[in-house]
Design a protein around this motif. Structure first.
Motif, PDB file in Angstrom:
ATOM      1  N   HIS A   1      -7.111  -1.753   4.535  1.00 14.45           N
ATOM      2  CA  HIS A   1      -6.353  -0.852   5.412  1.00 14.45           C
ATOM      3  C   HIS A   1      -6.470   0.598   4.945  1.00 14.45           C
ATOM      4  O   HIS A   1      -6.891   1.475   5.697  1.00 14.45           O
TER       5      HIS A   1
ATOM      6  N   HIS B   1       1.236   3.953   2.035  1.00 12.52           N
ATOM      7  CA  HIS B   1       1.771   4.692   3.186  1.00 12.52           C
ATOM      8  C   HIS B   1       3.290   4.857   3.088  1.00 12.52           C
ATOM      9  O   HIS B   1       3.998   3.953   2.637  1.00 12.52           O
TER      10      HIS B   1
ATOM     11  N   ASP C   1      -0.382  -4.124   5.829  1.00 14.35           N
ATOM     12  CA  ASP C   1      -1.110  -3.663   7.012  1.00 14.35           C
ATOM     13  C   ASP C   1      -2.557  -4.126   6.884  1.00 14.35           C
ATOM     14  O   ASP C   1      -3.173  -3.953   5.833  1.00 14.35           O
TER      15      ASP C   1
ATOM     16  N   HIS D   1       5.806   2.308   3.892  1.00 12.81           N
ATOM     17  CA  HIS D   1       5.862   1.143   2.995  1.00 12.81           C
ATOM     18  C   HIS D   1       6.404   1.511   1.609  1.00 12.81           C
ATOM     19  O   HIS D   1       6.761   0.624   0.834  1.00 12.81           O
TER      20      HIS D   1
ATOM     21  N   HIS E   1       0.844  -1.207   0.000  1.00 14.20           N
ATOM     22  CA  HIS E   1       0.000   0.000   0.000  1.00 14.20           C
ATOM     23  C   HIS E   1       0.869   1.243   0.000  1.00 14.20           C
ATOM     24  O   HIS E   1       2.095   1.156   0.076  1.00 14.20           O
TER      25      HIS E   1
HETATM   26 ZN    ZN Z   1      -0.185   1.450   6.511  1.00 11.96          ZN
END
Ligand code: ZN
Length: 466
Positions: free
Chosen positions: A164, A63, A189, A66, A61
């Motif tokens: 998430h 974020h 996540d 990451h 994902h």
């Molecule tokens: Zn995350």
């Protein structure tokens, strides 16, 4: 066949796992470490592997923890293919360009982003905007949920909705080695079930190795409905007391979910119709626009809301603030407004000047809606600090601080156990990552008690033979 942990092993940031099979080297995530000066500085250290040798990066994902070191990976020679869902690509582009811009801007002022936040020595930027742009050029195939991609001969990857943030995925790798096939599931996540916009997390049917996040592995989230009710109560109390509501907001997902609930509260008459709401974050404003472009990633209810031509994020009193001068002008609003600003852990960003302005007022309500890493200002507020230092000033905390962990984008222990329960019949080897040790130990003993499996705590730099 090997699996190595190069981040988020023993803490929650810097996710980066390396899978080696059939002569290919596949990185799952390439995230940034965040939360303190020490962690910021660790980002410049060697990856623990040779960047040009990486063939693929699969992103769970968007974020920052990451995706944030993807430009650094490019800078150090990575020229392979990046594969993610389409929504993750759109959000990652925003996140990566933003962080590159921040690093360049800070460097041009003679201080690094980290030192600006923490008052340490100036350093060159970690990477440039050009590195960031070039790393975005490496995005290749887009993954669709539950559609298997043969990323290289004998290596197949399937993305499953992790619930998430928009576009988030757990990734199942099938490695068809001559000695036999091995399946590795990387959870990414894991979200909470029953959220207003996203679908509940899915678990694929079987895996021999499971790398699983454990952020809230030792905690039982309160029911979502209670958190929503408490959220409305806090907003109403702040307005009645003449104060402002400050919400340190993660730009991706938390911001959109909070906007969704504010809109619903206004629609249902729980909040005043013209409630002034400031989204004081260019990132959150852009992310909200991206959310509006991906109805395919929503749950059925939210998708239908969109299909009827309604905007789930829009209220009459909503002000989207990109400009810095407009942000400063919000300081003139002495009460009765909801102010959402980043960063989510109060480690930087515009929330700092709002906290500086409001934290010592008794009628201010600060609502914490996301995970607060160790060492962050947000964590100190959650822990009940009586004084905090913001931008060099020591300030008394008189505001009321609410911690609503039901809003978390991370599953609590109950949902984590539900997620792993699908794998239990296959007796996988479970490796816990992405959690502080207390959380990992809590989840580990819960898995042991409930399923009789003994998870391992992945160590930074550890290599597991598959
Ligand atoms: Zn995350």
């Amino acid at each position: 066949m090997k699996l190595a942990f190069h981040g988020a092993a023993g803490d929650v940031t810097g996710s980066c796992h390396l899978v080696e099979s059939l002569g290919k080297r596949i990185l799952i995530d390439c995230g940034m470490r965040q939360g303190s000066r020490e962690l910021d500085e660790e980002n410049a250290e060697p990856f623990g592997f040779d960047a040009p040798s990486i063939d693929f990066v699969l992103l769970t994902h968007a974020h920052l923890d990451h995706t944030g070191r993807l430009p650094l990976l490019f800078k150090r020679g990575f020229r392979g293919e990046v594969i993610s869902t389409r929504a993750t690509f759109d959000l990652a582009r925003l996140v990566i360009l933003d962080v590159a811009h921040l690093h360049e801007e800070s460097a041009s002022r003679g201080v690094s982003a980290a030192s600006e936040r923490n008052g340490s020595q100036a350093k060159p930027p970690l990477f440039s905007l050009v590195d960031a742009t070039n790393s975005l050029g490496l995005f290749g195939r887009a993954a669709l949920y539950k559609q298997t991609i043969e990323i290289a001969p004998g290596i197949r990857a399937t993305f499953y909705d992790a619930g998430h943030i928009l576009g988030s995925a757990s990734i199942l790798l099938e490695l068809n080695e001559p000695a036999g096939a091995v399946t590795v599931l990387i959870s990414g996540d894991i979200g909470n079930a029953g959220r207003p916009l996203l679908r509940s997390p899915e678990t694929p049917s079987s895996a021999k190795f499971v790398v699983m996040e454990s952020t809230y592995g030792d905690r039982l989230h309160r029911p979502f409905s209670e958190s929503v009710a408490e959220f409305y109560e806090a907003v109403v109390a702040a307005i009645a007391g003449g104060g402002n509501v400050l919400i340190p907001t993660f730009a991706l997902d938390r911001a959109q979910e909070i906007l969704y609930f504010l809109r619903q509260g206004v629609d249902e008459g729980k909040l005043p119709p013209a409630l002034p709401i400031f989204v004081d974050s260019p990132m959150a404003v852009s992310a909200t626009e991206i959310y509006q472009h991906h109805p395919e990633a929503y749950n059925a209810e939210a998708a239908e809301f969109f299909a009827r031509g309604k905007d789930p994020f829009q209220t009459p009193g909503l002000r989207l603030v990109r400009d810095r001068a407009d942000s400063v002008r919000i300081n003139d609003v002495k009460g009765g407004a909801v102010i959402m600003a980043g960063s989510g852990m109060c480690t930087g960003g515009r929330i700092l000047h709002h906290l500086h302005e409001n934290i010592s007022q008794e009628n201010t309500h600060v609502i914490i809606v996301g995970f607060q890493g160790e060492g962050s200002l947000g964590r100190r507020l959650v822990d009940g600090a009586k004084t905090v230092s913001i931008r060099g000033d020591k300030l008394e905390v008189r505001a009321k601080v609410h911690t609503l962990n039901g809003f978390s984008a991370h599953a609590g222990q109950t949902d984590l156990l539900k997620w792993i329960s699908v794998e239990v019949p296959f007796k996988p080897r479970i490796l816990l990552t992405h959690g502080e040790d207390k959380a990992r130990n809590g989840l580990s003993s819960a898995i042991r008690q409930k399923f009789g499996l003994v998870p391992e705590l992945a160590m930074l730099g550890e290599v597991v033979e598959l």
